[in-house]
Write an enzyme that holds these catalytic residues in place. Structure first.
Site, PDB file in Angstrom:
ATOM      1  CG  ASP A 192      90.290  38.044  65.445  1.00  0.00           C
ATOM      2  OD1 ASP A 192      90.914  39.050  65.842  1.00  0.00           O
ATOM      3  OD2 ASP A 192      90.440  36.929  65.956  1.00  0.00           O
ATOM      4  CG  MET A 198      89.100  37.899  69.664  1.00  0.00           C
ATOM      5  SD  MET A 198      89.043  37.369  71.401  1.00  0.00           S
ATOM      6  CE  MET A 198      90.785  37.099  71.752  1.00  0.00           C
ATOM      7  CG  ASP A 199      88.605  34.544  63.571  1.00  0.00           C
ATOM      8  OD1 ASP A 199      87.397  34.565  63.804  1.00  0.00           O
ATOM      9  OD2 ASP A 199      89.134  35.271  62.725  1.00  0.00           O
ATOM     10  CB  VAL A 200      93.025  30.869  66.813  1.00  0.00           C
ATOM     11  CG1 VAL A 200      93.719  29.631  67.349  1.00  0.00           C
ATOM     12  CG2 VAL A 200      93.478  31.146  65.380  1.00  0.00           C
TER      13      VAL A 200
END
Length: 586
Positions: A340, A372-374
């Protein structure tokens, strides 16, 4: 459908909120330090700053080998993810002096060659020349040849175009052909009724850690049958991430970590060794009947096992194969790993987040949660649903969907990056200011609040409030450069409790909120009314239950049904997908 920004603000904090729900402790602000394993943060080089994300055991070992310090791999203080998280200060004390001896480019070259996720802190000007950004065409032109930020979704059956923004004007004479419905195949008979939108859709989840599991969780929230594939023995790496996990009756940590719990509701878990011929055959068998497959291996890695998109879509032409990776399926960086915060750094977000240089605490800063991951998980789920619709609406085969964290990191910056494309000027870091004065964070007698004045009527209302406060407590000019209104507000707010000020701001129609701790968030009457946190039975915990976040999407009268995240291999005996005659096989 009912989707609230407030609900999303809570739900998008993923494992950070889940840590609180498991442990009952307010997470501390950690600056640029990562939320999972360590070392993951910014480090000083001889001539600049670099972000390194080597939190997993594998990447930590590669970092030590690259730096010529293999003995650190076996140091008991740093032997695994949990030990390194406990001993962050000690590992930084060892690594810091070593890394400061390297020039930034030399260190980047060394770590990239070793396979360690890392990035420089890119400005927007750096992005414009970044070879991966250019290869992915993330900065494009509309039909008027004006610069624009491209969509991060790549669906090969639907090449993206970028029409010019609509011009102001009336509706008369405008083309409304887009309103005409497409020719769709016959719908199921009226007697066939599904309880949830994606009931009957079968999803094979090969994802690990956060972004890809989040994407499949979104599909599971909407009713899909999600089968999570995990390694025998230790399962998804996320089960070992972070300081907090459910504890059993003896007080021992289980594999039900907050990182796992936040991204795996509404799924079932089976055990498969992808490195074995038996495991590969099992995945191929499951993929043959799946509608969607989600994976986040580095581009090309699954081809070693004939589990890549080309192999599996030949086996099952209807398969929507979603590859969710750091850099995407092509480009000069496609073979690099990343996490991320690496993409926050490389994508330009970190360079414009934080306080200005020269102020106390100034410098680039990552976000607290892994946004950013989510966000990439959300985009990947949207792409999967769009591809499913296209398959149904056009009687089309499946396709290979390509979603990358770097693409999303660039695209999510919206107006800030668009302003750079138009002006060539790097936006400054502004701390908590997101607009003109007096939008900012203000300290009250018993804690901070944030208020946002984005419209003239908000300024008019705050002027009234400023006059009221100045009458009670004459202001002193202790914030050089502040407007008279901001000075009056800061001076007055410090002498009054938050509740009183918020009540007055709400009455005046000014958007504002207390800066809540997680304890305050969980007690917030709006969070409670929206049923964002739910308690579910869980056999792994001594208390017999676990609190987890629900989906922020409400369909009809309530949120989709919620099933707790699975324990490792819990559904191995069932073997595969549920039998279904729903729309997934239409």
């Amino acid at each position: 459908m009912d989707v609230a920004m407030f609900d999303v603000a809570v739900a998008m904090q993923s494992h950070v909120v889940q840590n609180y729900l498991v442990a009952g402790r307010q997470p501390q602000r950690r600056g640029n330090a990562g939320n999972g394993g360590h070392p993951a943060q910014t480090f000083d080089c001889a001539d600049g700053v670099i972000y390194i994300s080597a939190g997993t055991d594998q990447h930590y070992a590669k970092l030590c080998e690259a730096l010529g310090r293999p003995e650190m791999i076996h140091d008991a203080r740093f032997a695994n993810v949990l030990a390194r998280d406990r001993n962050r200060a000690e590992i930084d004390a060892v690594l810091g002096p070593i890394l400061r001896t390297f020039a930034r480019k030399a260190l980047m070259d060394l770590l990239v060659k070793a396979g360690v996720p890392c990035s420089v802190i890119n400005t927007y000007a750096d992005l414009a020349t970044d070879p991966q950004v250019r290869a992915r065409a993330l900065v494009n032109q509309d039909e008027n040849e004006l610069p624009c930020v491209a969509s991060p979704l790549r669906l090969p059956r639907s090449p993206l175009t970028y029409p010019a923004p609509p011009q102001p004007g009336g509706a008369d004479g405008q083309d409304h052909s887009w309103l005409r419905p497409r020719r769709l195949p016959p719908r199921p008979a009226p007697s066939v009724r599904t309880a949830q939108p994606l009931e009957g859709i079968k999803v094979l989840d090969l994802g690990r850690v956060l972004a890809a599991p989040w994407a499949s969780q979104v599909l599971g929230d909407l009713g899909a049958d999600v089968l999570k594939v995990e390694r025998p023995g230790r399962g998804d790496d996320a089960r070992l991430y972070g300081p907090d996990a459910l504890t059993d009756a003896t007080g021992a940590r289980t594999l039900e970590s907050a990182f796992h719990l936040c991204a795996n509701r509404n799924k079932r878990s089976i055990l498969v060794d992808l490195a074995s011929a038996e495991g590969q055959a099992r995945v191929r068998s499951l993929a043959a009947e799946a509608d969607v497959l989600i994976e986040n291996f580095i581009a090309g890695n699954l081809a070693r096992f004939d589990l890549d998109a080309a192999s599996l879509t030949t086996l099952n032409p209807r398969l929507i194969y979603v590859s969710l990776t750091g850099y995407g399926q092509f480009g000069p960086y496609a073979g690099r790993p990343g996490y991320d915060a690496v993409f926050q750094a490389q994508g330009g977000l970190m360079a414009m987040t934080g306080r200005p240089d020269g102020e106390p605490g100034g410098g680039p800063l990552k976000t607290g949660p892994s946004l950013m991951d989510v966000s990439t998980g959300q985009f990947a789920a949207l792409a999967a649903v769009a591809a499913l619709h296209q398959r149904f609406a056009d009687a089309a085969p499946g396709q290979h969907v390509d979603v990358a964290l770097l693409d999303v990191a660039v695209a999510m910056q919206a107006g800030s990056l668009q302003a750079y494309l138009e002006t060539g000027v790097q936006p400054p870091r502004r701390g908590n200011r997101v607009g003109p004065s007096p939008t900012d964070l203000y300290q009250c007698l018993d804690g901070p609040i944030f208020l946002s004045a984005s419209r003239p009527r908000h300024l008019d209302a705050l002027t009234i409030l400023g006059e009221e406060l100045a009458g009670e407590h004459p202001a002193s000019d202790d914030h050089p450069g502040a407007s008279p209104l901001e000075t009056a507000l800061r001076h007055g707010f410090r002498r009054l409790p938050r509740a009183r000020l918020l009540e007055r701001l709400v009455a005046l129609g000014v958007p504002s909120a207390a800066v809540n701790s997680y304890e305050e968030v969980m007690a917030d009457p709006q969070v409670c009314a929206r049923n964002l946190v739910q308690s579910l039975p869980h056999p792994a915990t001594a208390g017999g239950s676990v609190r987890i976040l629900a989906s922020p999407i409400r369909l009809g009268d309530g949120r989709p049904p919620l099933q707790r995240p699975p324990m490792l291999g819990e559904h191995e005996a069932a073997g595969g997908f549920r039998t279904s005659t729903g729309p997934g096989r239409a």
